[in-house]
Design a protein around this motif. Structure first.
Motif, PDB file in Angstrom:
ATOM      1  N   CYS A 250       0.827  -1.202   0.000  1.00 11.86           N
ATOM      2  CA  CYS A 250       0.000   0.000   0.000  1.00 11.86           C
ATOM      3  C   CYS A 250       0.860   1.251   0.000  1.00 11.86           C
ATOM      4  O   CYS A 250       2.051   1.213   0.321  1.00 11.86           O
ATOM      5  N   GLN A 251       0.241   2.367  -0.365  1.00 10.52           N
ATOM      6  CA  GLN A 251       0.887   3.685  -0.386  1.00 10.52           C
ATOM      7  C   GLN A 251       0.018   4.632   0.438  1.00 10.52           C
ATOM      8  O   GLN A 251      -0.859   5.297  -0.097  1.00 10.52           O
ATOM      9  N   PRO A 252       0.250   4.706   1.737  1.00 12.67           N
ATOM     10  CA  PRO A 252      -0.654   5.474   2.593  1.00 12.67           C
ATOM     11  C   PRO A 252      -0.553   6.988   2.440  1.00 12.67           C
ATOM     12  O   PRO A 252      -1.478   7.703   2.832  1.00 12.67           O
ATOM     13  N   THR A 253       0.560   7.484   1.901  1.00 14.81           N
ATOM     14  CA  THR A 253       0.777   8.935   1.859  1.00 14.81           C
ATOM     15  C   THR A 253       0.977   9.386   0.422  1.00 14.81           C
ATOM     16  O   THR A 253       1.939   8.970  -0.236  1.00 14.81           O
ATOM     17  N   PHE A 254       0.051  10.244  -0.066  1.00 14.59           N
ATOM     18  CA  PHE A 254       0.083  10.768  -1.438  1.00 14.59           C
ATOM     19  C   PHE A 254       0.135   9.615  -2.439  1.00 14.59           C
ATOM     20  O   PHE A 254       1.046   9.490  -3.272  1.00 14.59           O
ATOM     21  N   HIS A 255      -0.872   8.798  -2.336  1.00 15.68           N
ATOM     22  CA  HIS A 255      -0.999   7.576  -3.123  1.00 15.68           C
ATOM     23  C   HIS A 255      -0.855   7.832  -4.621  1.00 15.68           C
ATOM     24  O   HIS A 255      -1.334   8.834  -5.148  1.00 15.68           O
ATOM     25  N   ASN A 256      -0.173   6.941  -5.275  1.00 17.08           N
ATOM     26  CA  ASN A 256      -0.041   6.956  -6.734  1.00 17.08           C
ATOM     27  C   ASN A 256      -0.999   5.908  -7.315  1.00 17.08           C
ATOM     28  O   ASN A 256      -0.855   4.724  -7.005  1.00 17.08           O
ATOM     29  N   PRO A 257      -2.023   6.313  -8.087  1.00 15.36           N
ATOM     30  CA  PRO A 257      -2.124   7.582  -8.806  1.00 15.36           C
ATOM     31  C   PRO A 257      -3.093   8.610  -8.210  1.00 15.36           C
ATOM     32  O   PRO A 257      -3.184   9.717  -8.712  1.00 15.36           O
ATOM     33  N   THR A 258      -3.841   8.266  -7.156  1.00 16.81           N
ATOM     34  CA  THR A 258      -4.975   9.121  -6.767  1.00 16.81           C
ATOM     35  C   THR A 258      -4.564  10.333  -5.952  1.00 16.81           C
ATOM     36  O   THR A 258      -5.314  11.308  -5.879  1.00 16.81           O
ATOM     37  N   GLY A 259      -3.400  10.284  -5.287  1.00 20.10           N
ATOM     38  CA  GLY A 259      -2.983  11.375  -4.412  1.00 20.10           C
ATOM     39  C   GLY A 259      -3.593  11.319  -3.028  1.00 20.10           C
ATOM     40  O   GLY A 259      -3.342  12.206  -2.205  1.00 20.10           O
ATOM     41  N   ALA A 260      -4.383  10.299  -2.725  1.00 27.28           N
ATOM     42  CA  ALA A 260      -5.070  10.200  -1.438  1.00 27.28           C
ATOM     43  C   ALA A 260      -4.078   9.945  -0.299  1.00 27.28           C
ATOM     44  O   ALA A 260      -3.008   9.365  -0.499  1.00 27.28           O
ATOM     45  N   VAL A 261      -4.472  10.375   0.888  1.00 28.47           N
ATOM     46  CA  VAL A 261      -3.725  10.098   2.113  1.00 28.47           C
ATOM     47  C   VAL A 261      -4.618   9.250   3.013  1.00 28.47           C
ATOM     48  O   VAL A 261      -5.785   9.600   3.255  1.00 28.47           O
ATOM     49  N   LEU A 262      -4.097   8.137   3.481  1.00 31.39           N
ATOM     50  CA  LEU A 262      -4.871   7.257   4.351  1.00 31.39           C
ATOM     51  C   LEU A 262      -5.306   8.024   5.597  1.00 31.39           C
ATOM     52  O   LEU A 262      -4.482   8.629   6.293  1.00 31.39           O
ATOM     53  N   ALA A 263      -6.612   8.031   5.847  1.00 36.80           N
ATOM     54  CA  ALA A 263      -7.187   8.820   6.935  1.00 36.80           C
ATOM     55  C   ALA A 263      -6.608   8.396   8.288  1.00 36.80           C
ATOM     56  O   ALA A 263      -6.284   7.219   8.492  1.00 36.80           O
ATOM     57  N   PRO A 264      -6.485   9.356   9.243  1.00 38.72           N
ATOM     58  CA  PRO A 264      -5.888   9.037  10.552  1.00 38.72           C
ATOM     59  C   PRO A 264      -6.562   7.853  11.234  1.00 38.72           C
ATOM     60  O   PRO A 264      -5.884   7.000  11.812  1.00 38.72           O
ATOM     61  N   GLY A 265      -7.898   7.787  11.177  1.00 40.57           N
ATOM     62  CA  GLY A 265      -8.590   6.694  11.836  1.00 40.57           C
ATOM     63  C   GLY A 265      -8.368   5.339  11.199  1.00 40.57           C
ATOM     64  O   GLY A 265      -8.624   4.299  11.830  1.00 40.57           O
ATOM     65  N   ARG A 266      -7.906   5.333   9.978  1.00 38.92           N
ATOM     66  CA  ARG A 266      -7.700   4.063   9.277  1.00 38.92           C
ATOM     67  C   ARG A 266      -6.265   3.549   9.382  1.00 38.92           C
ATOM     68  O   ARG A 266      -6.026   2.357   9.154  1.00 38.92           O
ATOM     69  N   ARG A 267      -5.328   4.402   9.707  1.00 36.58           N
ATOM     70  CA  ARG A 267      -3.922   4.015   9.663  1.00 36.58           C
ATOM     71  C   ARG A 267      -3.614   2.898  10.663  1.00 36.58           C
ATOM     72  O   ARG A 267      -2.982   1.903  10.322  1.00 36.58           O
ATOM     73  N   ARG A 268      -4.082   3.048  11.881  1.00 37.79           N
ATOM     74  CA  ARG A 268      -3.867   2.009  12.874  1.00 37.79           C
ATOM     75  C   ARG A 268      -4.687   0.760  12.543  1.00 37.79           C
ATOM     76  O   ARG A 268      -4.232  -0.373  12.749  1.00 37.79           O
ATOM     77  N   GLN A 269      -5.889   0.965  11.982  1.00 36.18           N
ATOM     78  CA  GLN A 269      -6.730  -0.171  11.620  1.00 36.18           C
ATOM     79  C   GLN A 269      -6.047  -1.073  10.593  1.00 36.18           C
ATOM     80  O   GLN A 269      -6.088  -2.300  10.712  1.00 36.18           O
ATOM     81  N   VAL A 270      -5.464  -0.477   9.579  1.00 33.00           N
ATOM     82  CA  VAL A 270      -4.817  -1.263   8.527  1.00 33.00           C
ATOM     83  C   VAL A 270      -3.717  -2.141   9.120  1.00 33.00           C
ATOM     84  O   VAL A 270      -3.622  -3.344   8.811  1.00 33.00           O
ATOM     85  N   VAL A 271      -2.891  -1.566   9.993  1.00 36.59           N
ATOM     86  CA  VAL A 271      -1.805  -2.341  10.592  1.00 36.59           C
ATOM     87  C   VAL A 271      -2.363  -3.432  11.502  1.00 36.59           C
ATOM     88  O   VAL A 271      -1.881  -4.576  11.490  1.00 36.59           O
ATOM     89  N   ASP A 272      -3.388  -3.113  12.282  1.00 34.46           N
ATOM     90  CA  ASP A 272      -3.967  -4.107  13.192  1.00 34.46           C
ATOM     91  C   ASP A 272      -4.602  -5.263  12.430  1.00 34.46           C
ATOM     92  O   ASP A 272      -4.498  -6.430  12.841  1.00 34.46           O
TER      93      ASP A 272
END
Length: 516
Positions: A250-272
């Protein structure tokens, strides 16, 4: 008998003799030839010289005369490499035979026609690169007494320390492995972590180079949908449970190609979620230094204490394509495996390049470059978005990103992205079709338009004008083609049961002439 005729007779005799010899065989000595053919030493010397001039033999002073490697004559058949089709059958195939196309299927900016404007590629134009600082860093690095000494497999300690410091507290040089850029690291990670034939979860859409590297490693990419806040945790958990995958890219920060940033509430969820599945997360943090001036969230690995996240970073994006310096940050036994893989692949990254990277990152010039770059990228992003709003208002950017190098454009329904990209290329604009960013069927038609590879911001406006002309020209050509084929009546009914893809977008027709 004249000397000339004697030489000709000897040459003819030697040709017959040579026909029975193999490349590398030694001819009889000059003394033997004189005795065998009853000629003088001058005749032998002339004959050998004539054969050597034709490339039939080679003379080696002190060793003798030898049959040369046989060269194909112009009238002989062309080389036949068709056997390779059988030998390569079943191997992973990465498409891309066009010299302007990269391994991942994208456009190579170094192979573009003259006069083209590049909205493709993933690197900075030279005018945005810190060329002077790079040159000074390389000069200082070359002056080090140990600059040309062999580098350690994991990388030189000063560079590993600098890269670990960028992650945050709790990380040191022992957690860092220096690599030859991000793409090489991706290839290594997929091969080291996952078993060939297994699934790997990826965002949809995602970076095509990652898809190519995963498939080259024998893995099967499985798409997990994302939205404006990045990867969806609910669907990620479902994908892990359904596929049994042990790896997420995954590309959580400035995703290629969309430019999206993984939301704060989702960042810990993805790892868990990955931790619960016993899976690794490859965090591709390629764009951390490509922000447009807004705060950038900490990487996922910064809050991971258990080794779930394997972090990937690179200096090539914010500096130069030729600064092939990347790094993998990881905890636990996986680092030992990566080190072993590194020893097999290429042993180590050239030390002068690593020393230059240390010099670059340790100066205030690097911080000034990042500040200047952020301003330039923000301005270019606004210029491209403004030009699109004026000339192609129905090409909707998914978002105006806070970082990165691209806009992700949603095209109007039934507009085929590949045909549009080809039409744009004919008008001197290189833009990338969105289809290749999806590991499976794309839900809509997209283009990725970059704003960092063009020479000047004004070129972005001109590129959009050309794109508008390309779209208009394609529509006119499509209308003429449909009229000439007689496939559509004045009332819109379909005749002859078929319309080409470039006429109606996807152009998929079913019985009765209806599309779906």
């Amino acid at each position: 008998m004249s000397a000339g005729s004697s030489t000709e007779l000897l040459v003819a005799a030697l040709r017959r003799e040579l026909a029975g010899l193999a490349p590398g065989d030694r001819l009889p000595s000059s003394r033997d030839l004189i005795t065998r053919h009853g000629v003088g030493p001058v005749t032998v010397a002339r004959a050998i010289a004539e054969l050597a001039a034709e490339g039939i033999v080679v003379t080696r002073p002190g060793s003798g005369t030898f049959v040369a490697v046989r060269r194909a004559r112009p009238d002989e058949r062309a080389p036949d490499t068709s056997w390779q089709t059988v030998a390569l059958a079943g191997r992973v195939h990465v498409p891309g035979t066009d010299p302007a196309v990269t391994v991942g299927g994208g456009i190579d900016p170094t192979a573009l026609p003259a006069g083209s404007i590049c909205l493709a590629g993933g690197y900075l134009h030279e005018s945005l690169q810190p060329t002077r600082a790079l040159g000074a860093a390389l000069v200082r690095a070359a002056r080090r007494p140990d600059a040309w000494r062999r580098a350690p497999v994991v990388g030189i300690t000063p560079l590993r320390a600098v890269l670990a410091h960028r992650i945050g507290p709790g990380f040191g040089p022992e957690h860092v492995l220096v690599t030859g850029g991000g793409q090489a690291a991706l290839s290594m990670l997929f091969r080291a972590i996952a078993v060939a034939g297994s699934p790997v979860l990826v965002e949809s859409p995602t970076y095509p180079g990652a898809l190519a590297a995963a498939r080259a490693a024998g893995l099967s990419p499985v798409p997990v949908p994302a939205d404006g806040d990045g990867l969806r945790p609910d669907l990620l958990a479902e994908a892990f449970a359904t596929t049994g995958a042990r790896l997420l890219y995954c590309q959580p920060t400035f995703h290629n190609p969309t430019g999206a940033v993984l939301a704060p509430g989702r960042r810990r969820q993805v790892v868990d979620i990955a931790r619960a599945a016993g899976a690794f997360v490859i965090e591709d943090d390629f764009a951390r230094d490509l922000g447009h001036g807004c705060p950038v969230p900490a990487p996922l690995v910064a809050d991971d204490r258990d080794g779930t996240v394997v972090h990937l970073t690179s200096l090539t994006k914010p500096a130069s394509p030729s600064l092939r310096i990347g790094a993998v940050v990881a905890r636990g036994p996986v680092m030992g495996r990566l080190r072993g893989m590194r020893e097999v692949d290429d042993s180590f990254v050239a030390r002068p390049l690593q020393e230059a990277a240390v010099e670059l990152l340790s100066t205030s010039a690097w911080d000034r470059h990042l500040d200047t770059l952020a301003t330039a990228l923000r301005e270019r992003c606004a210029v491209l978005a403004g030009a699109l709003a004026e000339h192609l208002p129905d090409w909707t950017p998914e978002r105006l990103p806070d970082g990165g190098l691209h806009l992700w454009l949603r095209l109007p329904d039934r507009t085929p992205c590949v045909a549009v990209a080809e039409a744009a290329r004919a008008h001197g604009v290189m833009v990338e079709a969105g289809r290749r960013y999806f590991p499976a069927e794309p839900p809509a038609s997209h283009l990725r338009a970059g704003f960092a590879a063009a020479a000047e911001p004004e070129d972005l406006v001109e590129a959009v004008r050309r794109l508008s002309a390309a779209v208009a020209g394609r529509r006119r050509a499509t209308g003429r083609a449909v009229a000439a084929d007689g496939a559509v009546t004045a009332g819109g009914a379909v005749r002859n049961g078929a319309v080409r893809e470039d006429a109606l977008g996807d152009g998929v027709l079913r019985d009765g002439g209806k599309t779906r």
